[in-house]
Design an enzyme around this catalytic site. Sequence first.
Site, PDB file in Angstrom:
ATOM      1  N   CYS A 122       0.821  -1.230   0.000  1.00  0.00           N
ATOM      2  CA  CYS A 122       0.000   0.000   0.000  1.00  0.00           C
ATOM      3  C   CYS A 122       0.847   1.269   0.000  1.00  0.00           C
ATOM      4  O   CYS A 122       0.304   2.372  -0.133  1.00  0.00           O
ATOM      5  CB  CYS A 122      -0.907   0.034   1.235  1.00  0.00           C
ATOM      6  SG  CYS A 122      -1.954  -1.397   1.462  1.00  0.00           S
ATOM      7  N   HIS A 140      -5.806   1.730   5.572  1.00  0.00           N
ATOM      8  CA  HIS A 140      -6.421   0.912   4.520  1.00  0.00           C
ATOM      9  C   HIS A 140      -7.073  -0.294   5.170  1.00  0.00           C
ATOM     10  O   HIS A 140      -6.412  -1.056   5.889  1.00  0.00           O
ATOM     11  CB  HIS A 140      -5.369   0.473   3.513  1.00  0.00           C
ATOM     12  CG  HIS A 140      -5.880  -0.537   2.512  1.00  0.00           C
ATOM     13  ND1 HIS A 140      -7.093  -0.389   1.861  1.00  0.00           N
ATOM     14  CD2 HIS A 140      -5.336  -1.711   2.060  1.00  0.00           C
ATOM     15  CE1 HIS A 140      -7.279  -1.417   1.050  1.00  0.00           C
ATOM     16  NE2 HIS A 140      -6.229  -2.234   1.156  1.00  0.00           N
ATOM     17  N   HIS A 142     -10.000  -3.674   4.809  1.00  0.00           N
ATOM     18  CA  HIS A 142     -10.784  -4.577   3.966  1.00  0.00           C
ATOM     19  C   HIS A 142     -12.170  -4.770   4.588  1.00  0.00           C
ATOM     20  O   HIS A 142     -12.708  -5.882   4.587  1.00  0.00           O
ATOM     21  CB  HIS A 142     -10.078  -5.918   3.811  1.00  0.00           C
ATOM     22  CG  HIS A 142      -8.857  -5.849   2.947  1.00  0.00           C
ATOM     23  ND1 HIS A 142      -8.093  -6.952   2.632  1.00  0.00           N
ATOM     24  CD2 HIS A 142      -8.269  -4.803   2.304  1.00  0.00           C
ATOM     25  CE1 HIS A 142      -7.088  -6.598   1.850  1.00  0.00           C
ATOM     26  NE2 HIS A 142      -7.167  -5.292   1.639  1.00  0.00           N
ATOM     27  N   GLU A 163     -26.490  11.182  10.431  1.00  0.00           N
ATOM     28  CA  GLU A 163     -25.805  11.923  11.486  1.00  0.00           C
ATOM     29  C   GLU A 163     -24.286  11.769  11.431  1.00  0.00           C
ATOM     30  O   GLU A 163     -23.548  12.737  11.646  1.00  0.00           O
ATOM     31  CB  GLU A 163     -26.320  11.454  12.846  1.00  0.00           C
ATOM     32  CG  GLU A 163     -25.702  12.162  14.049  1.00  0.00           C
ATOM     33  CD  GLU A 163     -26.056  13.644  14.134  1.00  0.00           C
ATOM     34  OE1 GLU A 163     -25.379  14.369  14.878  1.00  0.00           O
ATOM     35  OE2 GLU A 163     -27.018  14.066  13.440  1.00  0.00           O
ATOM     36  N   HIS A 213     -12.790  -4.568  -2.831  1.00  0.00           N
ATOM     37  CA  HIS A 213     -11.483  -4.627  -2.173  1.00  0.00           C
ATOM     38  C   HIS A 213     -11.515  -3.997  -0.781  1.00  0.00           C
ATOM     39  O   HIS A 213     -11.273  -4.663   0.213  1.00  0.00           O
ATOM     40  CB  HIS A 213     -10.456  -3.919  -3.071  1.00  0.00           C
ATOM     41  CG  HIS A 213      -9.060  -3.922  -2.549  1.00  0.00           C
ATOM     42  ND1 HIS A 213      -7.960  -3.925  -3.382  1.00  0.00           N
ATOM     43  CD2 HIS A 213      -8.556  -3.894  -1.292  1.00  0.00           C
ATOM     44  CE1 HIS A 213      -6.854  -3.919  -2.664  1.00  0.00           C
ATOM     45  NE2 HIS A 213      -7.192  -3.891  -1.378  1.00  0.00           N
ATOM     46  N   ASP A 264     -34.265  36.628  -0.126  1.00  0.00           N
ATOM     47  CA  ASP A 264     -33.241  37.654  -0.269  1.00  0.00           C
ATOM     48  C   ASP A 264     -33.643  38.547  -1.456  1.00  0.00           C
ATOM     49  O   ASP A 264     -34.565  38.213  -2.203  1.00  0.00           O
ATOM     50  CB  ASP A 264     -31.894  36.964  -0.517  1.00  0.00           C
ATOM     51  CG  ASP A 264     -30.770  37.936  -0.783  1.00  0.00           C
ATOM     52  OD1 ASP A 264     -30.734  38.986  -0.114  1.00  0.00           O
ATOM     53  OD2 ASP A 264     -29.931  37.650  -1.652  1.00  0.00           O
ATOM     54  N   GLU A 266     -31.019  40.996  -3.535  1.00  0.00           N
ATOM     55  CA  GLU A 266     -29.952  41.120  -4.535  1.00  0.00           C
ATOM     56  C   GLU A 266     -29.520  39.749  -5.031  1.00  0.00           C
ATOM     57  O   GLU A 266     -29.090  38.895  -4.270  1.00  0.00           O
ATOM     58  CB  GLU A 266     -28.764  41.858  -3.924  1.00  0.00           C
ATOM     59  CG  GLU A 266     -27.648  42.139  -4.893  1.00  0.00           C
ATOM     60  CD  GLU A 266     -26.497  42.902  -4.244  1.00  0.00           C
ATOM     61  OE1 GLU A 266     -25.433  43.011  -4.868  1.00  0.00           O
ATOM     62  OE2 GLU A 266     -26.667  43.373  -3.098  1.00  0.00           O
ATOM     63  N   SER A 392     -33.145  41.229   3.821  1.00  0.00           N
ATOM     64  CA  SER A 392     -32.085  41.803   2.995  1.00  0.00           C
ATOM     65  C   SER A 392     -31.208  42.699   3.842  1.00  0.00           C
ATOM     66  O   SER A 392     -31.629  43.219   4.879  1.00  0.00           O
ATOM     67  CB  SER A 392     -32.690  42.599   1.838  1.00  0.00           C
ATOM     68  OG  SER A 392     -31.696  43.300   1.117  1.00  0.00           O
ATOM     69  N   SER A 393     -29.967  42.890   3.393  1.00  0.00           N
ATOM     70  CA  SER A 393     -29.075  43.826   4.086  1.00  0.00           C
ATOM     71  C   SER A 393     -29.529  45.264   3.874  1.00  0.00           C
ATOM     72  O   SER A 393     -29.185  46.147   4.649  1.00  0.00           O
ATOM     73  CB  SER A 393     -27.638  43.646   3.609  1.00  0.00           C
ATOM     74  OG  SER A 393     -27.556  43.822   2.209  1.00  0.00           O
TER      75      SER A 393
END
Length: 492
Positions: A122, A140, A142, A163, A213, A264, A266, A392-393
Amino acid sequence: YQRRVHGRLHPSSTCTASPMDLPPAKRARSETTDETVPEDGYHMTLHTSAPTTMVHLCRRFYNLGWVTGTGGGISIKQNGVIYVAPSGVQKEMMSERDMFVLDEHGALLQPPQDPTLRPSACTPLFMHSYLLRNAGACIHTHSKYAVLATLLCGDYFEITHAEMIKGIQGHGYHDTLRVPVIDNVGSEADLADSLGAAIASNPRTCAVLVRRHGVYVWGRDWIHAKTQCESYDYLFELYVRARNLNVDLAVRPAPPPTGAYLLDIEGTTTPISFVKDTLFPYVRTHLAAYLAQNFASQELQEDIELLRSAAALESPPVEIPRGDRDSTLAAVTSYVHALMDEDRKSTALKQLQGHIWRAGYADGALRAEVYPDVLELLTSCRQRAIPVYIYSSGSVDAQKLLFGHCNLGNLLPFFSGHFDTTIGLKTSKDSYKAISAAIGVEPRNVKFLTDMVNEATAAQAIGMYPTIVMRPGNHPQGDHHFPTVEVFTHLQ
């Protein structure tokens, strides 16, 4: 007490105890369960030597069925050198002196004491995780569930709304976790090129599955790699078991019924070009005249006071003097231009801008542009009695001016309420929590439409369902997990 490794007897390492050396409780447990692997109660930290850590991890992985029959492998990078377990040995019976020591480029620095041991097949694959991802460890396995998962998917293993996705770096519960799958070949070393290509082309992944594998998992250190390996294996098992129940965990669950829309402006309801090319230049052009003509008004004095308070909090503080009219106007003009140059979402700036735009809308110099499909959504929501809100801002006053004077007519009757940054920044989850409380709708029933991933992330953090709006001219948002829509008529 001796252990058999690679078909030969090796004296026990210093960290391995015989059953009679164990404390009574552990000795009894070891003897009564007839374990072939000594009870592993060894406490490890990042300061524990890498060979010792590898020995104990492989014993744990053996008990999980990940490295049985000499399969699997592990590598840890510590203090600038790389330790790799040997190939073809009983992984649960290794000792510290069985490890190969490599430099950061994979060249051998120190072989194990036993000259007949071979470096892990490996190793070239481990090196990809170090060179391409700056990993601190690579595992690794199996794992049977990793193998089964590869039989149930194509080029990618995908799972969402589980989760344990949180256990994977850069992912959360709502994300779709994608793990690339490469095809197995006869020799482990021959997988190196395809694994390296999979890592390079999937920058978010911390694992690569090998069909029929197993799996390679890496992390910034051995603790991170172990945590992620366990999380991935949990998700592989969950996916396989769910498929046995005819449940596809790669499919996002249907969202709950929409109780309200939060929009929103823009880049969502209105082209960015209108804001950048019309509204903002209008303020710059008319700022000096507006300040001069309205200086004596109470409204403008309140705007200036709000700007003065904001300026005092700058670092270093910006002074807006009192008393002298010309000095005050010059300081306000300079500060407003500076805020606009930096595209600051300042509440004080947005309030003054809204008042300047009001004059432009009143005399017909300004007319807002709103996408036609916005009206279709508003009409549909009215028919279904679904309230629609704006966040919105821009100030609430500016929002009402825009929707009250637009190319589609007066849209204000369609909205149930408006919110601006006085309730909080759009990138703060607390703002969305406050909005949910204000409108009396549970977050899970609020669909939020925005062009910004950071805003969507904040809304999702409290349970809202964001959708990224992809209008012409919007800023690219990079890789993200949110659903997208180009026009509102495509909303689910």
